[in-house]
Design a protein around this motif. Structure first.
Motif, PDB file in Angstrom:
ATOM      1  N   LYS A 141       8.815   6.271  68.279  1.00 16.33           N
ATOM      2  CA  LYS A 141      10.284   6.464  67.261  1.00 16.33           C
ATOM      3  C   LYS A 141      10.763   5.044  67.393  1.00 16.33           C
ATOM      4  O   LYS A 141      11.938   5.937  68.484  1.00 16.33           O
ATOM      5  N   ASN A 142      10.024   4.169  66.760  1.00 16.86           N
ATOM      6  CA  ASN A 142      11.397   2.911  67.118  1.00 16.86           C
ATOM      7  C   ASN A 142      10.975   2.005  65.697  1.00 16.86           C
ATOM      8  O   ASN A 142      10.472   1.978  65.060  1.00 16.86           O
ATOM      9  N   GLU A 143      11.569   1.093  65.396  1.00 16.67           N
ATOM     10  CA  GLU A 143      11.963   0.332  63.986  1.00 16.67           C
ATOM     11  C   GLU A 143      10.493  -0.585  63.903  1.00 16.67           C
ATOM     12  O   GLU A 143      10.097  -0.354  63.044  1.00 16.67           O
ATOM     13  N   GLN A 144      10.249  -0.480  65.256  1.00 19.00           N
ATOM     14  CA  GLN A 144       8.732  -1.715  64.705  1.00 19.00           C
ATOM     15  C   GLN A 144       8.079  -0.767  63.758  1.00 19.00           C
ATOM     16  O   GLN A 144       7.197  -1.275  63.684  1.00 19.00           O
ATOM     17  N   GLU A 187       8.637  -0.380  60.885  1.00 20.38           N
ATOM     18  CA  GLU A 187       8.257  -1.483  60.066  1.00 20.38           C
ATOM     19  C   GLU A 187       6.661  -1.198  59.146  1.00 20.38           C
ATOM     20  O   GLU A 187       5.996  -1.926  58.360  1.00 20.38           O
ATOM     21  N   PHE A 188       5.324  -0.886  60.035  1.00 24.78           N
ATOM     22  CA  PHE A 188       4.629  -1.404  60.549  1.00 24.78           C
ATOM     23  C   PHE A 188       4.367  -0.280  58.983  1.00 24.78           C
ATOM     24  O   PHE A 188       2.976  -0.361  58.116  1.00 24.78           O
ATOM     25  N   MET A 189       4.200   0.765  59.881  1.00 27.19           N
ATOM     26  CA  MET A 189       3.832   2.059  58.686  1.00 27.19           C
ATOM     27  C   MET A 189       4.605   2.007  56.908  1.00 27.19           C
ATOM     28  O   MET A 189       3.514   1.960  56.609  1.00 27.19           O
ATOM     29  N   ILE A 190       5.316   1.177  56.441  1.00 22.51           N
ATOM     30  CA  ILE A 190       6.105   1.163  55.478  1.00 22.51           C
ATOM     31  C   ILE A 190       5.173  -0.344  54.659  1.00 22.51           C
ATOM     32  O   ILE A 190       5.332  -0.186  53.566  1.00 22.51           O
ATOM     33  N   ALA A 206      11.095  -5.078  47.084  1.00 28.49           N
ATOM     34  CA  ALA A 206      12.315  -4.339  46.860  1.00 28.49           C
ATOM     35  C   ALA A 206      12.047  -3.069  47.916  1.00 28.49           C
ATOM     36  O   ALA A 206      12.902  -2.367  48.432  1.00 28.49           O
ATOM     37  N   MET A 207      11.195  -3.075  48.398  1.00 25.98           N
ATOM     38  CA  MET A 207      10.961  -1.274  49.858  1.00 25.98           C
ATOM     39  C   MET A 207      10.577  -2.408  50.657  1.00 25.98           C
ATOM     40  O   MET A 207       9.426  -2.922  51.436  1.00 25.98           O
ATOM     41  N   GLN A 208      11.519  -2.484  51.782  1.00 25.65           N
ATOM     42  CA  GLN A 208      11.622  -2.958  52.839  1.00 25.65           C
ATOM     43  C   GLN A 208      12.396  -2.229  54.268  1.00 25.65           C
ATOM     44  O   GLN A 208      12.340  -0.686  53.661  1.00 25.65           O
ATOM     45  N   ALA A 209      11.356  -3.081  55.264  1.00 24.98           N
ATOM     46  CA  ALA A 209      11.455  -1.155  56.427  1.00 24.98           C
ATOM     47  C   ALA A 209      13.039  -1.248  56.745  1.00 24.98           C
ATOM     48  O   ALA A 209      12.431  -0.224  57.505  1.00 24.98           O
ATOM     49  N   SER A 210      13.542  -2.396  56.148  1.00 30.43           N
ATOM     50  CA  SER A 210      14.724  -2.482  57.330  1.00 30.43           C
ATOM     51  C   SER A 210      16.039  -0.983  56.230  1.00 30.43           C
ATOM     52  O   SER A 210      16.796  -0.679  56.544  1.00 30.43           O
ATOM     53  N   HIS A 211      15.049  -0.400  55.179  1.00 25.18           N
ATOM     54  CA  HIS A 211      15.482   0.694  54.029  1.00 25.18           C
ATOM     55  C   HIS A 211      15.659   1.733  54.918  1.00 25.18           C
ATOM     56  O   HIS A 211      15.905   2.436  53.940  1.00 25.18           O
ATOM     57  N   PHE A 212      15.398   1.908  56.243  1.00 18.88           N
ATOM     58  CA  PHE A 212      14.539   3.259  56.504  1.00 18.88           C
ATOM     59  C   PHE A 212      15.314   3.135  57.697  1.00 18.88           C
ATOM     60  O   PHE A 212      15.115   2.518  58.699  1.00 18.88           O
ATOM     61  N   ASP A 213      15.589   4.529  57.977  1.00 21.13           N
ATOM     62  CA  ASP A 213      16.134   5.142  59.257  1.00 21.13           C
ATOM     63  C   ASP A 213      15.126   5.184  60.174  1.00 21.13           C
ATOM     64  O   ASP A 213      14.273   6.145  60.011  1.00 21.13           O
ATOM     65  N   VAL A 214      15.253   5.252  61.230  1.00 19.88           N
ATOM     66  CA  VAL A 214      14.365   5.972  62.635  1.00 19.88           C
ATOM     67  C   VAL A 214      14.153   6.942  62.174  1.00 19.88           C
ATOM     68  O   VAL A 214      12.958   7.575  62.608  1.00 19.88           O
ATOM     69  N   ILE A 224       8.646   9.292  57.522  1.00 23.37           N
ATOM     70  CA  ILE A 224       7.401   8.224  56.990  1.00 23.37           C
ATOM     71  C   ILE A 224       6.229   8.637  57.641  1.00 23.37           C
ATOM     72  O   ILE A 224       5.026   8.305  57.029  1.00 23.37           O
ATOM     73  N   LYS A 225       5.623   8.891  58.730  1.00 22.12           N
ATOM     74  CA  LYS A 225       5.384   8.721  59.472  1.00 22.12           C
ATOM     75  C   LYS A 225       3.651   9.723  58.662  1.00 22.12           C
ATOM     76  O   LYS A 225       3.188   9.753  58.808  1.00 22.12           O
ATOM     77  N   ASP A 226       4.468  11.057  58.559  1.00 25.61           N
ATOM     78  CA  ASP A 226       3.375  11.710  57.572  1.00 25.61           C
ATOM     79  C   ASP A 226       3.142  10.637  56.217  1.00 25.61           C
ATOM     80  O   ASP A 226       1.724  11.324  55.237  1.00 25.61           O
ATOM     81  N   LEU A 227       4.234  10.144  55.435  1.00 29.86           N
ATOM     82  CA  LEU A 227       4.030   9.697  54.527  1.00 29.86           C
ATOM     83  C   LEU A 227       2.849   8.612  54.593  1.00 29.86           C
ATOM     84  O   LEU A 227       1.472   8.396  53.658  1.00 29.86           O
ATOM     85  N   TYR A 228       2.673   7.981  55.794  1.00 30.43           N
ATOM     86  CA  TYR A 228       2.222   7.641  56.113  1.00 30.43           C
ATOM     87  C   TYR A 228       0.038   7.399  56.608  1.00 30.43           C
ATOM     88  O   TYR A 228      -0.275   7.254  56.218  1.00 30.43           O
ATOM     89  N   GLU A 229      -0.015   9.113  56.938  1.00 33.35           N
ATOM     90  CA  GLU A 229      -0.855   9.367  57.235  1.00 33.35           C
ATOM     91  C   GLU A 229      -1.806   9.811  56.287  1.00 33.35           C
ATOM     92  O   GLU A 229      -3.121   9.679  55.912  1.00 33.35           O
ATOM     93  N   VAL A 230      -1.104  10.482  54.931  1.00 32.72           N
ATOM     94  CA  VAL A 230      -1.595  10.772  53.628  1.00 32.72           C
ATOM     95  C   VAL A 230      -2.484   9.299  52.912  1.00 32.72           C
ATOM     96  O   VAL A 230      -3.378   9.276  52.696  1.00 32.72           O
TER      97      VAL A 230
END
Length: 74
Positions: free
Chosen positions: A7-10, A13-16, A30-38, A44-50
């Motif tokens: 669980k890290n910011e990198q 960012e990859f998943m977003i 408008a949807m930047q990785a910096s807008h999301f919290d670890v 986020i991972k659940d959405l990424y996997e879908v």
């Protein structure tokens, strides 16, 4: 190779970025990785996997996924 078990910011960012690319989001800028919290990592991972598991999405699927992603923003 990226280890998404960490669980890290990198990884956030990859998943977003992957989600934005696969969904071909018109508002991707408008949807930047910096807008999301670890702290939201698992959601986020659940959405990424879908998103990663499918090649094509219906309009309603894209809208639902983008809506869920929007709820996870800081």
């Amino acid at each position: 190779m990226i280890n998404l078990e960490e669980k890290n910011e990198q990884n956030v960012e990859f998943m977003i970025e992957t989600i934005k690319t696969k969904l071909r989001m018109a508002t991707a800028a408008a949807m930047q990785a910096s807008h999301f919290d670890v702290a939201q990592y698992e959601d986020i991972k659940d959405l990424y996997e879908v998103v990663a598991s499918k090649d094509k999405f219906s309009i309603s699927e894209v809208e639902a996924l983008v809506s869920e992603l929007g709820k996870l923003r800081k």
